[in-house]
Design an enzyme around this catalytic site. Structure first.
Site, PDB file in Angstrom:
ATOM      1  N   SER A   9       0.381  -1.624  -0.318  1.00  0.00           N
ATOM      2  CA  SER A   9       0.382   0.154  -0.101  1.00  0.00           C
ATOM      3  C   SER A   9       1.322   1.488  -0.150  1.00  0.00           C
ATOM      4  O   SER A   9       0.573   2.585  -0.277  1.00  0.00           O
ATOM      5  CB  SER A   9      -1.024   0.155   0.678  1.00  0.00           C
ATOM      6  N   ASN A  94      -1.731  -3.234  13.323  1.00  0.00           N
ATOM      7  CA  ASN A  94      -4.357  -2.919  12.853  1.00  0.00           C
ATOM      8  C   ASN A  94      -3.828  -1.722  13.859  1.00  0.00           C
ATOM      9  O   ASN A  94      -4.998  -1.726  13.066  1.00  0.00           O
ATOM     10  CB  ASN A  94      -4.577  -4.850  13.324  1.00  0.00           C
ATOM     11  N   THR A 139     -40.068  26.000  -9.270  1.00  0.00           N
ATOM     12  CA  THR A 139     -40.044  24.607  -8.639  1.00  0.00           C
ATOM     13  C   THR A 139     -40.783  23.753 -10.198  1.00  0.00           C
ATOM     14  O   THR A 139     -40.992  24.631 -10.903  1.00  0.00           O
ATOM     15  CB  THR A 139     -41.652  24.706  -7.983  1.00  0.00           C
ATOM     16  N   HIS A 140     -40.215  22.601 -10.390  1.00  0.00           N
ATOM     17  CA  HIS A 140     -39.995  21.977 -11.653  1.00  0.00           C
ATOM     18  C   HIS A 140     -39.389  22.585 -12.528  1.00  0.00           C
ATOM     19  O   HIS A 140     -39.830  22.522 -13.949  1.00  0.00           O
ATOM     20  CB  HIS A 140     -41.766  21.537 -11.773  1.00  0.00           C
ATOM     21  N   SER A 261     -13.629  26.335 -26.630  1.00  0.00           N
ATOM     22  CA  SER A 261     -13.442  24.795 -27.447  1.00  0.00           C
ATOM     23  C   SER A 261     -12.635  25.669 -28.675  1.00  0.00           C
ATOM     24  O   SER A 261     -12.260  26.725 -29.339  1.00  0.00           O
ATOM     25  CB  SER A 261     -14.746  24.622 -28.329  1.00  0.00           C
ATOM     26  N   LYS A 267     -16.800  30.459 -28.040  1.00  0.00           N
ATOM     27  CA  LYS A 267     -17.207  29.435 -27.446  1.00  0.00           C
ATOM     28  C   LYS A 267     -17.305  29.855 -25.444  1.00  0.00           C
ATOM     29  O   LYS A 267     -15.468  30.175 -25.928  1.00  0.00           O
ATOM     30  CB  LYS A 267     -17.476  28.190 -27.118  1.00  0.00           C
ATOM     31  N   ASN A 269     -17.014  27.793 -22.570  1.00  0.00           N
ATOM     32  CA  ASN A 269     -17.301  26.727 -21.538  1.00  0.00           C
ATOM     33  C   ASN A 269     -17.627  26.868 -19.877  1.00  0.00           C
ATOM     34  O   ASN A 269     -16.663  27.156 -19.479  1.00  0.00           O
ATOM     35  CB  ASN A 269     -17.108  25.426 -21.815  1.00  0.00           C
ATOM     36  N   GLU A 274     -18.828  22.113 -14.569  1.00  0.00           N
ATOM     37  CA  GLU A 274     -18.698  20.681 -15.271  1.00  0.00           C
ATOM     38  C   GLU A 274     -18.280  19.852 -14.528  1.00  0.00           C
ATOM     39  O   GLU A 274     -18.736  18.300 -14.109  1.00  0.00           O
ATOM     40  CB  GLU A 274     -18.823  20.621 -16.668  1.00  0.00           C
ATOM     41  N   TYR A 301      -9.714  -7.679  12.364  1.00  0.00           N
ATOM     42  CA  TYR A 301      -9.037  -7.336  10.838  1.00  0.00           C
ATOM     43  C   TYR A 301      -8.714  -7.920   9.830  1.00  0.00           C
ATOM     44  O   TYR A 301      -8.772  -9.178   9.678  1.00  0.00           O
ATOM     45  CB  TYR A 301      -7.329  -6.662  11.478  1.00  0.00           C
ATOM     46  N   GLN A 306      -7.130  -2.351   3.870  1.00  0.00           N
ATOM     47  CA  GLN A 306      -6.301  -1.730   2.870  1.00  0.00           C
ATOM     48  C   GLN A 306      -6.881  -1.256   2.550  1.00  0.00           C
ATOM     49  O   GLN A 306      -6.150   0.235   1.888  1.00  0.00           O
ATOM     50  CB  GLN A 306      -4.673  -2.624   3.414  1.00  0.00           C
ATOM     51  N   LYS A 309      -8.032   3.303   2.197  1.00  0.00           N
ATOM     52  CA  LYS A 309      -7.209   4.383   1.896  1.00  0.00           C
ATOM     53  C   LYS A 309      -7.293   5.339   0.285  1.00  0.00           C
ATOM     54  O   LYS A 309      -7.363   6.560   0.127  1.00  0.00           O
ATOM     55  CB  LYS A 309      -5.676   4.100   1.847  1.00  0.00           C
TER      56      LYS A 309
HETATM   57  N1  ARG Z   1      -0.843  -1.664   5.774  1.00  0.00           N
HETATM   58  C1  ARG Z   1      -2.002  -2.186   6.229  1.00  0.00           C
HETATM   59  C2  ARG Z   1      -3.575  -1.665   5.453  1.00  0.00           C
HETATM   60  O1  ARG Z   1      -3.737  -0.881   5.445  1.00  0.00           O
HETATM   61  C3  ARG Z   1      -1.595  -2.392   7.316  1.00  0.00           C
HETATM   62  C4  ARG Z   1      -2.059  -3.345   8.352  1.00  0.00           C
HETATM   63  C5  ARG Z   1      -1.646  -4.518   8.117  1.00  0.00           C
HETATM   64  N2  ARG Z   1      -1.942  -5.097   8.976  1.00  0.00           N
HETATM   65  C6  ARG Z   1      -1.887  -6.455   8.858  1.00  0.00           C
HETATM   66  N3  ARG Z   1      -2.267  -7.838   9.683  1.00  0.00           N
HETATM   67  N4  ARG Z   1      -1.691  -7.742   8.065  1.00  0.00           N
HETATM   68  O2  ARG Z   1      -4.470  -2.204   7.115  1.00  0.00           O
END
Ligand code: ARG
Length: 441
Positions: A9, A94, A139-140, A261, A267, A269, A274, A301, A306, A309
């Site tokens: 990660s 964890n 309205t509408h 454009s 134009k 835009n 948007e 866990y 992971q 994120k």
């Molecule tokens: N990179 C992991 C996460 O974002 C960290 C926790 C990993 N824990 C484990 N028991 N493998 O969740």
């Protein structure tokens, strides 16, 4: 073997580095004060972590690892030697990752609250600047009644006020330190969870170690609050896109928020708006992704977590940048008051005024409504507006009509006197503006 790229990660959790270091410093300080590790070791570890933090702030990078937690630990051990390996006593990745995420969400939610206030101020200033402009209220998407432009845009300030309260609210729920839950069961070391909580600015600790390492509700809270905020901004974007079209021409966006454009030279835009509308879809996608991520997971866990994120970070970035954009749009907007007022003469916008007039003279409102409907039909057939009707023509519909009707037959007046609390009327609007002002102080 799982490919490192697949399991890692690091590419996206690097932004947790300052929070990870902050958490580790608090944890190590607690380990020392509980005599779980010697004070001299804790000093070395904390100095090492602080040095890493300083280097990261200077833009230096550390070698990649499976995740940011391992990367920082590896770097620490590289710098201070074996003693660095004591840092992870009575802790697991964890509870560590749960902490990092809470610290991150706490930080970013506070930034969003500040940015919401700024955007609300942008709306408020624009409302004050254009306080006299009358426009059709819809309205509408059909002409309804004349309103003040200021009243219309202030509706968004109140939406944002509710958004702000959701962020403040999630901060209260988030205010429990997860550190010390360890892998999922707690620990035999005599840790002091309250000490780390205090060092990290939490007012209490979580109650159940299993829930602690499984819980991502605070991220869901954050992503939902952000998605709803983005939905509000998306509605605003949609209205401004319509209003800036040639058909409406109610507003003109400042040049930096439009693009030309490549083929049609005339134009301008409304690309920025948007994109704002488009980015709301991302935020909705992100909360959906998170709900789906959590729904099938057994306690406690699981590595699936992971994947929390990318949608969290993406939503945080999107929300902050969209709020900033919205406030800049309000600050630079040109309001075409004349065009708005002209539009008030289309669509028999004063019909309710006329029906209310009859009702105020004692006619039951339903009956007044039916009579005004008839007048509108005949005006349509003869291509006329209320102001083109003579008193005798009006009297043919109801004897209650008198000359004083003509005094209220202007969009400005129709809006001006709607002073029931929260209405568009001049006095009600003044109250609304001062209430908002005091909330934003
Ligand atoms: N990179 C992991 C996460 O974002 C960290 C926790 C990993 N824990 C484990 N028991 N493998 O969740």
């Amino acid at each position: 073997m799982i490919p490192q790229d697949y399991i890692s990660s690091f590419s996206f959790d690097q932004r947790l580095a300052p929070y990870d270091i902050q958490g580790s410093i608090a944890h190590v300080a607690m380990l020392a004060s509980q005599k779980i590790i010697p004070v001299s070791d804790s000093k070395k570890i904390i100095a090492g972590l602080e040095a890493i933090q300083r280097d990261l702030e200077k833009g230096k990078t550390i070698p990649k690892a499976e995740d940011i937690h391992f990367a920082i630990e590896n770097e620490l051990v590289k710098r201070i030697g074996e003693v660095g390996k004591k840092m992870h006593t009575a802790r697991s990745r964890n509870d560590q990752v749960a902490l990092d995420l809470k610290l991150y969400v706490r930080d970013i939610a506070k930034k969003i609250i500040e940015q919401i206030k700024q955007t609300q101020n942008g709306i408020l200033n624009c409302a004050i600047k254009n306080q006299k402009t009358v426009m059709p209220g819809f309205t509408h998407l059909q002409h309804g009644q004349p309103i003040f432009f200021a009243h219309h845009i202030l509706a968004y300030a109140w939406m944002l006020e509710r958004d702000k309260s959701r962020f403040l609210d999630l901060l209260k729920r988030l205010d429990e330190c997860p550190l010390g839950a360890c892998a999922m069961a707690g620990t035999t070391f005599s840790i002091d969870r309250n000490e780390t909580a205090k060092l990290l600015g939490f007012s209490r600790v979580t109650e159940n170690s299993i829930d602690t390492v499984s819980d991502r509700d605070f991220i869901l809270d954050f992503n939902f609050s952000s998605a709803l905020l983005m939905v509000h901004l998306s509605r605003l974007a949609e209205e401004f896109i319509i209003w800036s079209s040639q058909e409406f021409n109610y507003i003109t966006l400042a040049d930096p928020f439009t693009s030309g454009s490549s083929i049609m030279p005339q134009k301008r835009n409304p690309d920025a708006l948007e994109l704002l509308r488009g980015k709301a879809s991302r935020s909705i996608g992100n909360i959906t992704e998170l709900l789906t991520l959590i729904k099938g997971q057994p306690l406690s866990y699981n590595r699936d977590l992971q994947e929390d994120k990318p949608p969290l970070f993406d939503t945080a970035d999107t929300t902050l940048s969209s709020l900033l954009l919205a406030s800049q749009i309000f600050e630079t907007l040109t309001v075409n008051s004349k065009k708005m007022e002209e539009s008030c003469h289309k669509g028999f916008l004063l019909s309710t005024e006329v029906a209310d007039y009859l009702a105020k003279k004692g006619m039951p409102f339903r009956k007044a409504h039916a009579i005004v409907s008839k007048i509108v039909k005949s005006m349509l057939a003869e291509n006329k507006d209320f102001k083109d009707l003579s008193l005798s023509e009006l009297k043919s519909f109801s004897q209650l009509f008198e000359k004083d009707l003509f005094q209220i037959l202007s969009p400005q007046k129709a809006a001006q006197f709607k002073n029931s609390y929260g209405g568009t009327g001049v006095n009600a609007l003044t109250t609304q503006i001062s209430k908002l002002k005091s909330l934003l102080k």
